[in-house]
Design an enzyme around this catalytic site. Sequence first.
Site, PDB file in Angstrom:
ATOM      1  N   GLY A  90       0.808  -1.219   0.000  1.00  0.00           N
ATOM      2  CA  GLY A  90       0.000   0.000   0.000  1.00  0.00           C
ATOM      3  C   GLY A  90       0.836   1.262   0.000  1.00  0.00           C
ATOM      4  O   GLY A  90       1.633   1.471   0.894  1.00  0.00           O
ATOM      5  N   SER A  91       0.667   2.142  -1.002  1.00  0.00           N
ATOM      6  CA  SER A  91       1.565   3.275  -1.124  1.00  0.00           C
ATOM      7  C   SER A  91       1.086   4.208  -2.229  1.00  0.00           C
ATOM      8  O   SER A  91      -0.053   4.133  -2.675  1.00  0.00           O
ATOM      9  CB  SER A  91       2.979   2.775  -1.416  1.00  0.00           C
TER      10      SER A  91
END
Length: 235
Positions: A192-193
Site C-alpha cells: 500500500g503506497s
Amino acid sequence: MKSINLSWRTFILPNIHNEGWRFVGIFAAVTALLAMIWEPLGWLGVILTVWCYYFFRDPERVTPEIDDVVVSPADGTVQMIAKVKAPEELGMGKQEFTRVSIFMSVFNVHVNRSPADGKITKAVYVPGKFLNATLDKASKDNERQLLAMKTKSGKDICFVQIAGLVARRIVCDAAVGQEYKAGERFGMIRFGSRLDVYLPEGVEPQVALGQTMVAGESIIANMTSDKKAINGVIR
C-alpha cells in the site's frame, strides 16, 4: 508491438517480483505452524499466503508506442492533481509542475514502471514517516524515493515513490545515469503506497480524479500537447 501470452497460467499462477518469494515463504511457514495448532487457523493462513503471492504479482504490460507520452508508473487510482513546486531535494528550481498522484491499495500490482523514455539525472532517498498515503502531506512527510529524469523530448520530469501507512520498504533499482524506456520496471513498494509524477509547465495531464490507471499502459500526458482532461474527456 509487444504481445502478451494470455494463457491460464497468466491468471492462475502469475509471475511474481523477486522481492515476494521471501514473504511467500514466511507466510507459508507460519501457515504450517497455525495448522498444527488448529486446523481452521491453517486455512486462514492458506488464504493469507495466496494473498501475499498475488500481492507480489508482476504481469507483463504493453506500453503505447507513441513518442513523448508519459505513462502511469503504477497501478491504482488518480487521487490528486495539483500545481506545485518539484521536491526541493531534487534541486529543480522554482518552476511550477503539475503533480499527478496515484494511490495503490493493497490489492493493486505494486511493481513500478518508468513513466517516460529518458535518463535518470538525480536520485534522492528521504527517510520519513508512514502516514496514510492519501494525505497531501505524505508527499513531504513520508519516507520516499525521489527520481529526476531528462526525457527523450528534452524536458525534465520527476517521479516519487512514497511509502504509505502499511508500506515499510521502498525498492528502487534506478540510479543516476541509467536510461529507461517508458514502461520498464524500476522498483516497487510493499503493502500500500503512492506514486507521484511531476509534469513540467505547459504539459497538461490527460487524466481525471478517480480514474483507474494501469502501470506502463495508461497515458498520463503527452509532452508535446497542452490539451487537458475535463471530467475524463480530453478537450
